[in-house]
Design a protein around this motif. Sequence first.
Motif, mmCIF file in Angstrom:
data_model
loop_
_atom_site.group_PDB
_atom_site.id
_atom_site.type_symbol
_atom_site.label_atom_id
_atom_site.label_comp_id
_atom_site.label_asym_id
_atom_site.label_seq_id
_atom_site.Cartn_x
_atom_site.Cartn_y
_atom_site.Cartn_z
ATOM 1 N N VAL A 13 27.364 28.819 -38.294
ATOM 2 C CA VAL A 13 26.233 28.243 -37.599
ATOM 3 C C VAL A 13 26.585 28.154 -36.121
ATOM 4 N N ALA A 14 25.664 28.639 -35.066
ATOM 5 C CA ALA A 14 26.133 28.187 -33.763
ATOM 6 C C ALA A 14 24.996 27.405 -33.231
ATOM 7 N N GLY A 15 25.176 26.595 -32.344
ATOM 8 C CA GLY A 15 24.189 25.853 -31.631
ATOM 9 C C GLY A 15 23.823 24.592 -32.353
ATOM 10 N N LEU A 16 24.705 24.105 -33.652
ATOM 11 C CA LEU A 16 24.266 23.127 -34.441
ATOM 12 C C LEU A 16 24.206 21.597 -33.280
ATOM 13 N N ARG A 17 23.151 20.983 -33.545
ATOM 14 C CA ARG A 17 22.926 19.644 -33.007
ATOM 15 C C ARG A 17 23.295 18.430 -33.780
ATOM 16 N N ALA A 18 24.297 17.491 -33.264
ATOM 17 C CA ALA A 18 24.518 16.450 -34.055
ATOM 18 C C ALA A 18 24.757 15.254 -33.005
ATOM 19 N N PRO A 19 24.173 14.229 -32.845
ATOM 20 C CA PRO A 19 24.255 13.165 -31.939
ATOM 21 C C PRO A 19 25.478 12.315 -32.256
ATOM 22 N N GLU A 73 34.715 26.267 -57.741
ATOM 23 C CA GLU A 73 35.802 26.767 -58.484
ATOM 24 C C GLU A 73 36.671 27.491 -57.402
ATOM 25 N N ARG A 74 36.383 27.519 -55.875
ATOM 26 C CA ARG A 74 37.191 28.214 -54.834
ATOM 27 C C ARG A 74 36.873 27.228 -53.619
ATOM 28 N N PRO A 75 37.777 27.512 -52.841
ATOM 29 C CA PRO A 75 37.634 26.934 -51.582
ATOM 30 C C PRO A 75 36.249 27.431 -50.933
ATOM 31 N N PHE A 76 35.585 26.461 -50.173
ATOM 32 C CA PHE A 76 34.209 26.909 -49.397
ATOM 33 C C PHE A 76 34.283 26.259 -48.082
ATOM 34 N N GLY A 77 33.913 27.122 -47.196
ATOM 35 C CA GLY A 77 33.748 26.554 -45.870
ATOM 36 C C GLY A 77 32.465 26.973 -44.937
ATOM 37 N N LEU A 78 32.280 26.022 -44.106
ATOM 38 C CA LEU A 78 31.282 26.354 -43.119
ATOM 39 C C LEU A 78 31.913 25.966 -41.631
ATOM 40 N N LEU A 79 31.678 27.116 -40.916
ATOM 41 C CA LEU A 79 31.900 27.227 -39.675
ATOM 42 C C LEU A 79 30.785 26.843 -38.603
ATOM 43 N N ALA A 80 31.035 25.878 -37.784
ATOM 44 C CA ALA A 80 29.987 25.182 -36.715
ATOM 45 C C ALA A 80 30.410 25.265 -35.426
ATOM 46 N N ARG A 81 29.600 25.774 -34.619
ATOM 47 C CA ARG A 81 29.917 25.474 -33.197
ATOM 48 C C ARG A 81 28.653 24.693 -32.779
ATOM 49 N N LEU A 82 29.084 23.576 -31.995
ATOM 50 C CA LEU A 82 28.204 22.448 -31.774
ATOM 51 C C LEU A 82 27.354 22.932 -30.376
ATOM 52 N N ARG A 83 26.291 22.354 -30.235
ATOM 53 C CA ARG A 83 25.688 22.890 -29.087
ATOM 54 C C ARG A 83 26.063 21.828 -28.052
#
Length: 153
Positions: A13-19, A73-83
């Motif tokens: 995910v690119a440009g994720l916004r979180a305050p 059952e297996r490792p799971f990942g999410l990659l995020a670059r924050l806005r």
Amino acid sequence: MTIDEILAPDDAVAGLRAPSKKALLESLAARAADRLGLGIDDILPALAKREDLGSTGVGDGVALPHARLDGIERPFGLLARLRDPVDFDAVDDRPVDLVVLLLLPMGGEGRHLNALACVARWLRDPETAAALRGARDAAALYAIVGSRALSKA
């Protein structure tokens, strides 16, 4: 284990916004729940419990929130670059703009700790971090995963 075994193309995910850190963890947990067919309540409490032990903000603008979960059952990942960088109570007090959420199955501690170490090594590499920060979109983020998976993980 390599980073591309943990992350799929739809998990960037690119440009994720979180305050805030809390909002960021909620957003990541919701995305992971959707991808894994779980409820957010299956993921968010485990992440919060881990953060209560100490921040997973590892420094240099990087965070690795992680937790063990039943139901995967297996490792799971999410990659995020924050806005915009967010305060994550990181060890160096710098705000975070690169995040990999890592969810690990219960049991198999050695193998799964290897997954965490793999992701940490990969994400903390200065060249990888710079490439991720310069990626124009989610597809470019994931392309970096593929191009650096074998050489950096």
